[in-house]
Design a protein around this motif. Sequence first.
Motif, PDB file in Angstrom:
ATOM      1  N   GLU A  17       0.805  -1.230   0.000  1.00 33.96           N
ATOM      2  CA  GLU A  17       0.000   0.000   0.000  1.00 33.96           C
ATOM      3  C   GLU A  17       0.839   1.282   0.000  1.00 33.96           C
ATOM      4  O   GLU A  17       0.572   2.186  -0.790  1.00 33.96           O
ATOM      5  CB  GLU A  17      -0.971   0.005   1.185  1.00 33.96           C
ATOM      6  CG  GLU A  17      -2.213  -0.799   0.937  1.00 33.96           C
ATOM      7  CD  GLU A  17      -3.171  -0.762   2.114  1.00 33.96           C
ATOM      8  OE1 GLU A  17      -2.789  -0.257   3.200  1.00 33.96           O
ATOM      9  OE2 GLU A  17      -4.295  -1.249   1.943  1.00 33.96           O
ATOM     10  N   PRO A  18       1.860   1.396   0.855  1.00 34.52           N
ATOM     11  CA  PRO A  18       2.673   2.626   0.822  1.00 34.52           C
ATOM     12  C   PRO A  18       3.377   2.840  -0.526  1.00 34.52           C
ATOM     13  O   PRO A  18       3.544   3.974  -0.973  1.00 34.52           O
ATOM     14  CB  PRO A  18       3.699   2.425   1.939  1.00 34.52           C
ATOM     15  CG  PRO A  18       3.101   1.404   2.834  1.00 34.52           C
ATOM     16  CD  PRO A  18       2.259   0.537   1.966  1.00 34.52           C
ATOM     17  N   LEU A  19       3.784   1.757  -1.174  1.00 32.05           N
ATOM     18  CA  LEU A  19       4.431   1.892  -2.482  1.00 32.05           C
ATOM     19  C   LEU A  19       3.450   2.435  -3.520  1.00 32.05           C
ATOM     20  O   LEU A  19       3.784   3.322  -4.306  1.00 32.05           O
ATOM     21  CB  LEU A  19       4.980   0.542  -2.947  1.00 32.05           C
ATOM     22  CG  LEU A  19       6.142  -0.017  -2.149  1.00 32.05           C
ATOM     23  CD1 LEU A  19       6.469  -1.431  -2.610  1.00 32.05           C
ATOM     24  CD2 LEU A  19       7.355   0.877  -2.284  1.00 32.05           C
ATOM     25  N   ILE A  20       2.249   1.911  -3.516  1.00 24.64           N
ATOM     26  CA  ILE A  20       1.226   2.380  -4.460  1.00 24.64           C
ATOM     27  C   ILE A  20       0.917   3.847  -4.204  1.00 24.64           C
ATOM     28  O   ILE A  20       0.814   4.645  -5.142  1.00 24.64           O
ATOM     29  CB  ILE A  20      -0.039   1.507  -4.359  1.00 24.64           C
ATOM     30  CG1 ILE A  20       0.273   0.087  -4.843  1.00 24.64           C
ATOM     31  CG2 ILE A  20      -1.190   2.117  -5.147  1.00 24.64           C
ATOM     32  CD1 ILE A  20      -0.830  -0.911  -4.598  1.00 24.64           C
ATOM     33  N   GLU A  21       0.789   4.223  -2.935  1.00 30.27           N
ATOM     34  CA  GLU A  21       0.528   5.627  -2.596  1.00 30.27           C
ATOM     35  C   GLU A  21       1.673   6.526  -3.056  1.00 30.27           C
ATOM     36  O   GLU A  21       1.448   7.617  -3.560  1.00 30.27           O
ATOM     37  CB  GLU A  21       0.313   5.773  -1.091  1.00 30.27           C
ATOM     38  CG  GLU A  21      -0.979   5.181  -0.599  1.00 30.27           C
ATOM     39  CD  GLU A  21      -1.127   5.263   0.903  1.00 30.27           C
ATOM     40  OE1 GLU A  21      -0.272   5.886   1.565  1.00 30.27           O
ATOM     41  OE2 GLU A  21      -2.104   4.695   1.418  1.00 30.27           O
ATOM     42  N   GLN A  22       2.895   6.054  -2.886  1.00 28.20           N
ATOM     43  CA  GLN A  22       4.054   6.852  -3.293  1.00 28.20           C
ATOM     44  C   GLN A  22       4.073   7.037  -4.814  1.00 28.20           C
ATOM     45  O   GLN A  22       4.311   8.135  -5.303  1.00 28.20           O
ATOM     46  CB  GLN A  22       5.345   6.198  -2.827  1.00 28.20           C
ATOM     47  CG  GLN A  22       6.571   7.035  -3.088  1.00 28.20           C
ATOM     48  CD  GLN A  22       7.827   6.431  -2.488  1.00 28.20           C
ATOM     49  OE1 GLN A  22       7.832   5.272  -2.078  1.00 28.20           O
ATOM     50  NE2 GLN A  22       8.881   7.206  -2.422  1.00 28.20           N
ATOM     51  N   PHE A  23       3.813   5.975  -5.550  1.00 27.39           N
ATOM     52  CA  PHE A  23       3.781   6.074  -7.014  1.00 27.39           C
ATOM     53  C   PHE A  23       2.669   6.992  -7.489  1.00 27.39           C
ATOM     54  O   PHE A  23       2.791   7.660  -8.507  1.00 27.39           O
ATOM     55  CB  PHE A  23       3.631   4.696  -7.655  1.00 27.39           C
ATOM     56  CG  PHE A  23       4.849   3.819  -7.498  1.00 27.39           C
ATOM     57  CD1 PHE A  23       6.132   4.326  -7.555  1.00 27.39           C
ATOM     58  CD2 PHE A  23       4.691   2.457  -7.278  1.00 27.39           C
ATOM     59  CE1 PHE A  23       7.238   3.521  -7.417  1.00 27.39           C
ATOM     60  CE2 PHE A  23       5.804   1.628  -7.129  1.00 27.39           C
ATOM     61  CZ  PHE A  23       7.080   2.170  -7.194  1.00 27.39           C
ATOM     62  N   ALA A  24       1.558   7.044  -6.752  1.00 22.80           N
ATOM     63  CA  ALA A  24       0.428   7.895  -7.122  1.00 22.80           C
ATOM     64  C   ALA A  24       0.626   9.338  -6.652  1.00 22.80           C
ATOM     65  O   ALA A  24      -0.203  10.190  -6.942  1.00 22.80           O
ATOM     66  CB  ALA A  24      -0.861   7.326  -6.539  1.00 22.80           C
ATOM     67  N   GLY A  25       1.712   9.608  -5.929  1.00 19.96           N
ATOM     68  CA  GLY A  25       2.017  10.966  -5.482  1.00 19.96           C
ATOM     69  C   GLY A  25       1.237  11.391  -4.260  1.00 19.96           C
ATOM     70  O   GLY A  25       1.122  12.578  -3.980  1.00 19.96           O
ATOM     71  N   ARG A  26       0.691  10.465  -3.501  1.00 17.01           N
ATOM     72  CA  ARG A  26      -0.080  10.827  -2.311  1.00 17.01           C
ATOM     73  C   ARG A  26       0.449  10.131  -1.052  1.00 17.01           C
ATOM     74  O   ARG A  26      -0.303   9.827  -0.141  1.00 17.01           O
ATOM     75  CB  ARG A  26      -1.558  10.551  -2.505  1.00 17.01           C
ATOM     76  CG  ARG A  26      -1.906   9.149  -2.877  1.00 17.01           C
ATOM     77  CD  ARG A  26      -3.418   8.974  -3.049  1.00 17.01           C
ATOM     78  NE  ARG A  26      -3.769   7.584  -3.068  1.00 17.01           N
ATOM     79  CZ  ARG A  26      -3.882   6.839  -4.163  1.00 17.01           C
ATOM     80  NH1 ARG A  26      -3.684   7.385  -5.342  1.00 17.01           N
ATOM     81  NH2 ARG A  26      -4.215   5.584  -4.089  1.00 17.01           N
ATOM     82  N   SER A  27       1.736   9.892  -1.011  1.00 22.32           N
ATOM     83  CA  SER A  27       2.335   9.188   0.119  1.00 22.32           C
ATOM     84  C   SER A  27       2.379  10.080   1.352  1.00 22.32           C
ATOM     85  O   SER A  27       2.843  11.203   1.309  1.00 22.32           O
ATOM     86  CB  SER A  27       3.748   8.727  -0.232  1.00 22.32           C
ATOM     87  OG  SER A  27       4.321   8.070   0.881  1.00 22.32           O
ATOM     88  N   GLN A  28       1.902   9.550   2.464  1.00 22.14           N
ATOM     89  CA  GLN A  28       1.934  10.247   3.749  1.00 22.14           C
ATOM     90  C   GLN A  28       2.628   9.392   4.811  1.00 22.14           C
ATOM     91  O   GLN A  28       2.539   9.678   5.981  1.00 22.14           O
ATOM     92  CB  GLN A  28       0.491  10.526   4.213  1.00 22.14           C
ATOM     93  CG  GLN A  28      -0.318  11.381   3.274  1.00 22.14           C
ATOM     94  CD  GLN A  28       0.152  12.822   3.266  1.00 22.14           C
ATOM     95  OE1 GLN A  28       0.537  13.358   4.304  1.00 22.14           O
ATOM     96  NE2 GLN A  28       0.153  13.444   2.108  1.00 22.14           N
ATOM     97  N   ARG A  29       3.313   8.334   4.388  1.00 18.91           N
ATOM     98  CA  ARG A  29       3.827   7.357   5.349  1.00 18.91           C
ATOM     99  C   ARG A  29       5.344   7.301   5.456  1.00 18.91           C
ATOM    100  O   ARG A  29       5.876   6.298   5.886  1.00 18.91           O
ATOM    101  CB  ARG A  29       3.333   5.967   4.952  1.00 18.91           C
ATOM    102  CG  ARG A  29       1.842   5.844   4.933  1.00 18.91           C
ATOM    103  CD  ARG A  29       1.481   4.427   4.600  1.00 18.91           C
ATOM    104  NE  ARG A  29       0.055   4.264   4.467  1.00 18.91           N
ATOM    105  CZ  ARG A  29      -0.559   3.117   4.576  1.00 18.91           C
ATOM    106  NH1 ARG A  29       0.112   2.026   4.806  1.00 18.91           N
ATOM    107  NH2 ARG A  29      -1.856   3.035   4.438  1.00 18.91           N
TER     108      ARG A  29
END
Length: 53
Positions: A17-29
């Motif tokens: 999940e954090p990797l997907i969020e980071q790739f989508a530009g919305r990482s908060q972790r």
Amino acid sequence: MTTLAGPGSPAGRLAVEPLIEQFAGRSQRAGEAIRLPTELVLRESSGPAKRRA
């Protein structure tokens, strides 16, 4: 052999999940620790070797 038992599928999801969020530009972790419950499993093969006669 002694092993650790833990939640396989949830662990994989929490790792991705954090990797997907980071790739989508919305990482908060960034730097967030994720802890999952584990259990120490002592198997019969654990322990000192049997002595030969």
